[in-house]
Design an enzyme around this catalytic site. Structure first.
Site, PDB file in Angstrom:
ATOM      1  N   LYS A 155       4.120 -10.534  59.578  1.00 32.86           N
ATOM      2  CA  LYS A 155       2.757 -10.006  59.423  1.00 32.86           C
ATOM      3  C   LYS A 155       1.915 -10.402  60.645  1.00 32.86           C
ATOM      4  O   LYS A 155       2.104  -9.834  61.723  1.00 32.86           O
ATOM      5  CB  LYS A 155       2.140 -10.521  58.120  1.00 32.86           C
ATOM      6  CG  LYS A 155       2.697  -9.853  56.859  1.00 32.86           C
ATOM      7  CD  LYS A 155       3.991 -10.422  56.388  1.00 32.86           C
ATOM      8  CE  LYS A 155       4.343 -10.005  54.987  1.00 32.86           C
ATOM      9  NZ  LYS A 155       5.695 -10.491  54.615  1.00 32.86           N
ATOM     10  N   TYR A 167      23.834 -21.322  70.689  1.00 33.93           N
ATOM     11  CA  TYR A 167      23.860 -21.625  69.250  1.00 33.93           C
ATOM     12  C   TYR A 167      22.945 -22.802  68.934  1.00 33.93           C
ATOM     13  O   TYR A 167      22.226 -22.790  67.933  1.00 33.93           O
ATOM     14  CB  TYR A 167      25.295 -21.940  68.804  1.00 33.93           C
ATOM     15  CG  TYR A 167      25.400 -22.110  67.304  1.00 33.93           C
ATOM     16  CD1 TYR A 167      25.665 -21.012  66.488  1.00 33.93           C
ATOM     17  CD2 TYR A 167      25.192 -23.351  66.709  1.00 33.93           C
ATOM     18  CE1 TYR A 167      25.730 -21.154  65.109  1.00 33.93           C
ATOM     19  CE2 TYR A 167      25.254 -23.501  65.339  1.00 33.93           C
ATOM     20  CZ  TYR A 167      25.524 -22.400  64.536  1.00 33.93           C
ATOM     21  OH  TYR A 167      25.578 -22.543  63.184  1.00 33.93           O
ATOM     22  N   ASP A 192       0.311 -20.889  52.492  1.00 32.10           N
ATOM     23  CA  ASP A 192       1.048 -19.681  52.834  1.00 32.10           C
ATOM     24  C   ASP A 192       0.233 -19.043  53.957  1.00 32.10           C
ATOM     25  O   ASP A 192      -0.806 -18.424  53.719  1.00 32.10           O
ATOM     26  CB  ASP A 192       1.185 -18.744  51.635  1.00 32.10           C
ATOM     27  CG  ASP A 192       2.022 -17.505  51.979  1.00 32.10           C
ATOM     28  OD1 ASP A 192       2.029 -17.106  53.164  1.00 32.10           O
ATOM     29  OD2 ASP A 192       2.658 -16.936  51.079  1.00 32.10           O
ATOM     30  N   PHE A 234       2.475 -14.976  44.525  1.00 37.73           N
ATOM     31  CA  PHE A 234       3.135 -13.922  45.271  1.00 37.73           C
ATOM     32  C   PHE A 234       4.567 -13.840  44.741  1.00 37.73           C
ATOM     33  O   PHE A 234       5.151 -14.839  44.337  1.00 37.73           O
ATOM     34  CB  PHE A 234       3.108 -14.144  46.795  1.00 37.73           C
ATOM     35  CG  PHE A 234       3.728 -12.967  47.498  1.00 37.73           C
ATOM     36  CD1 PHE A 234       3.064 -11.747  47.520  1.00 37.73           C
ATOM     37  CD2 PHE A 234       4.997 -13.038  48.041  1.00 37.73           C
ATOM     38  CE1 PHE A 234       3.658 -10.627  48.088  1.00 37.73           C
ATOM     39  CE2 PHE A 234       5.596 -11.917  48.615  1.00 37.73           C
ATOM     40  CZ  PHE A 234       4.925 -10.717  48.637  1.00 37.73           C
TER      41      PHE A 234
HETATM   42  N1  F0G Z   1       3.971 -14.669  51.299  1.00 39.51           N
HETATM   43  C1  F0G Z   1       3.189 -13.586  51.338  1.00 39.51           C
HETATM   44  C2  F0G Z   1       1.729 -13.738  51.110  1.00 39.51           C
HETATM   45  C3  F0G Z   1       3.756 -12.320  51.582  1.00 39.51           C
HETATM   46  O1  F0G Z   1       2.960 -11.261  51.617  1.00 39.51           O
HETATM   47  C4  F0G Z   1       5.142 -12.221  51.793  1.00 39.51           C
HETATM   48  C5  F0G Z   1       5.762 -10.922  52.020  1.00 39.51           C
HETATM   49  C6  F0G Z   1       5.910 -13.376  51.742  1.00 39.51           C
HETATM   50  C7  F0G Z   1       5.291 -14.580  51.498  1.00 39.51           C
HETATM   51  C8  F0G Z   1       7.393 -13.330  51.926  1.00 39.51           C
HETATM   52  O2  F0G Z   1       7.721 -13.137  53.239  1.00 39.51           O
HETATM   53  O3  F0G Z   1       8.869 -10.915  53.259  1.00 39.51           O
HETATM   54  O4  F0G Z   1       9.013 -12.488  55.198  1.00 39.51           O
HETATM   55  O5  F0G Z   1      10.206 -12.992  53.083  1.00 39.51           O
HETATM   56  N2  F0G Z   1       5.175  -9.841  51.796  1.00 39.51           N
HETATM   57  C9  F0G Z   1       5.694  -8.512  52.062  1.00 39.51           C
HETATM   58  C10 F0G Z   1       4.702  -7.514  51.574  1.00 39.51           C
HETATM   59  C11 F0G Z   1       7.068  -8.274  51.565  1.00 39.51           C
HETATM   60  O6  F0G Z   1       5.020  -6.323  51.631  1.00 39.51           O
HETATM   61  O7  F0G Z   1       3.608  -7.882  51.134  1.00 39.51           O
HETATM   62  P1  F0G Z   1       9.022 -12.331  53.705  1.00 39.51           P
END
Ligand code: F0G
Length: 458
Positions: free
Chosen positions: A258, A72, A215, A124
């Site tokens: 990603k 944990y 980001d 976003f």
């Molecule tokens: N920032 C970007 C640029 C993203 O593309 C995403 C998620 C997030 C933040 C949020 O991250 O999903 O891990 O909570 N993009 C996905 C998409 C959902 O399909 O483009 P997450």
């Protein structure tokens, strides 16, 4: 002689997929209220809904999972993750989260006060939600080229420094806790920013005591474009470029689903130990203890391995973006209007150019996404007015200039033959585009409406 590139891996395990009948798909899309988020995955043939959490892990990542330490507190796997982030991204302080939006939530809560303004290079969905949820207001400072599907500008993700300066002059630097800088800007079509621009943004912000928060979700893919397009970087490895990107920032939120090649996970990374302390204090309430933050030990092992793997050679990202470009070039050749240059993580079809007979408030990109599924079983995602949501003050829709169907390519999952089928499917829908009709809401959620909204044909 210059040869074609090929994937720098071979396939050890396969997952069967099934083509459905037109009748099955018509039933499925109606039951899903014309929203591809509401389809069952087993009704999908080629799934390009997202590149998020859909990567194929390597044998090394799978074997790393067996080493997960499920303690944990103070898990060995957590410290492996800390080392990976320090080595590859260069941030000292790691705050693990279950995924990207968990990190966005914590960051927004520790830095944004009521009435603050957060500039960013395009919004976003989840990022802006958390900024507004914390009492802030998002202001778009991306370059104008980003809003023009036809502009071939190589760095459509750049921050417009004049727009940023104007925001600072208007609201005052003390109302701007940080600028949110996204790499390979998702909503602009996966478009990169240049290092020169990021460095200039960092210098401008630091003159005004404004933090720069990255980001970093697709920073690796951005590094690849810098290597291809920015003067002086052709001989740098993507690993070096990625480190340099991070060096012009004060911290980062990361959706590891990603670039990092895992199915779940993320983090907030920071330089300032005092900010990290504040983040950890909130983390224990919202995500989990500060040494796991919502991930299991094996998730953290797979993530640490994925972080090393993505930069171990340039071949991985070359093949990843090479596949996206392959699909993009096939569609361009067939005359499909899409965002150019082709971006890093997917193809973005210009729905207003395909369906000029459907006004934006009848959701052309949503309608085109549904039509593509119905035609072929290929699942994409709307990235237009439905995703943009409503202005919280006026209640009216945001009307984004880009009304797009996104076909996001999962990493290491599909082959070139799948890309050929996708291209044929898009062309087929394009040829029958007059038959596509506009949509209206039958259910509209208040927040992040695109995920669960339902529609019917007008
Ligand atoms: N920032 C970007 C640029 C993203 O593309 C995403 C998620 C997030 C933040 C949020 O991250 O999903 O891990 O909570 N993009 C996905 C998409 C959902 O399909 O483009 P997450």
């Amino acid at each position: 002689m210059r040869r074609s590139w090929a994937e720098p891996y071979k396939i050890k395990m396969v997952e069967p997929i099934r083509m459905t009948t037109p009748e099955e798909r018509a039933t499925a899309i109606t039951a899903a209220g014309y929203n591809t988020f509401l389809l069952r995955a087993e009704d999908v043939y080629i799934d390009l809904l997202t590149d998020s959490g859909t990567s194929a892990m390597s044998d090394r990542q799978w074997s790393a999972m067996m080493l997960g330490d499920e303690a944990y507190a103070g898990s060995r796997s957590f410290y492996r993750l800390v080392d990976a982030v320090q080595e590859v991204y260069g941030y000292e302080e790691l705050v693990p989260t279950h995924q990207g939006r968990g990190a966005e939530h914590i960051l927004s809560q520790i830095l944004i006060g009521e009435g603050d303004v957060v500039p960013g290079n395009m919004y976003f969905t989840t990022t802006r939600f958390h900024q507004e949820h914390a009492g802030g207001r998002f202001v778009d400072v991306i370059v104008d080229e980003a809003h023009d599907p036809e502009s071939l500008f190589p760095f459509k993700g750049n921050v417009d420094l004049d727009k940023l300066q104007r925001v600072i002059d208007e609201v005052g630097a003390d109302r701007i806790p940080y600028i949110s800088v996204e790499t390979n800007v998702n909503m602009a079509g996966g478009q990169p920013l240049s290092l020169e621009n990021l460095k200039a943004t960092y210098e401008l912000c630091h003159r005004h005591d404004i933090l720069v928060m990255l980001d970093a979700t697709r920073a690796l893919e951005n590094a690849w474009f810098i290597k291809q397009r920015e003067y002086g970087y052709a001989d740098h490895s993507v690993a070096e470029i990625l480190r340099e990107i991070c060096s012009y920032t004060d911290g980062a939120t990361m959706s590891s689903k990603k670039d990092n090649l895992v199915n779940i996970g993320g983090f907030l990374a920071l330089r300032d130990p005092e900010l990290a302390r504040k983040a950890r204090a909130l983390l224990v309430a919202f995500e989990g203890l500060h040494t796991y933050g919502g991930m299991s030990g094996r998730d953290m092992e797979a993530l640490a391995a994925g972080i090393h793997e993505m930069v171990s050679t340039d071949d991985h990202v070359a093949a990843r973006i090479g596949q996206v470009e392959y699909l993009g070039n096939a569609l361009i050749k067939a005359g499909i209007p899409l965002i150019r240059p082709v971006g890093g993580h997917g193809i973005f079809i210009d729905a207003m150019a395909v369906l000029p007979h459907i006004p934006q408030d009848q959701f052309p990109a949503q309608a085109l996404t549904a039509a593509l599924y119905k035609e072929s079983g290929v699942r994409g995602m709307e990235r237009g007015i439905v995703s943009a949501g409503r202005d919280p003050k006026t209640g009216d829709h945001h009307y984004p200039k880009l009304e797009l169907v996104r076909l996001a390519i999962p990493r290491r999952v599909y082959t070139q033959a799948h890309m050929d089928v996708v291209a044929e499917s898009v062309v087929e829908v394009f040829e029958n585009r007059e038959a596509v009709r506009g949509l209206r809401f039958t259910y509209e959620p208040d927040e992040l409406r695109f995920f669960q909204a339902r529609f019917e044909e007008v």
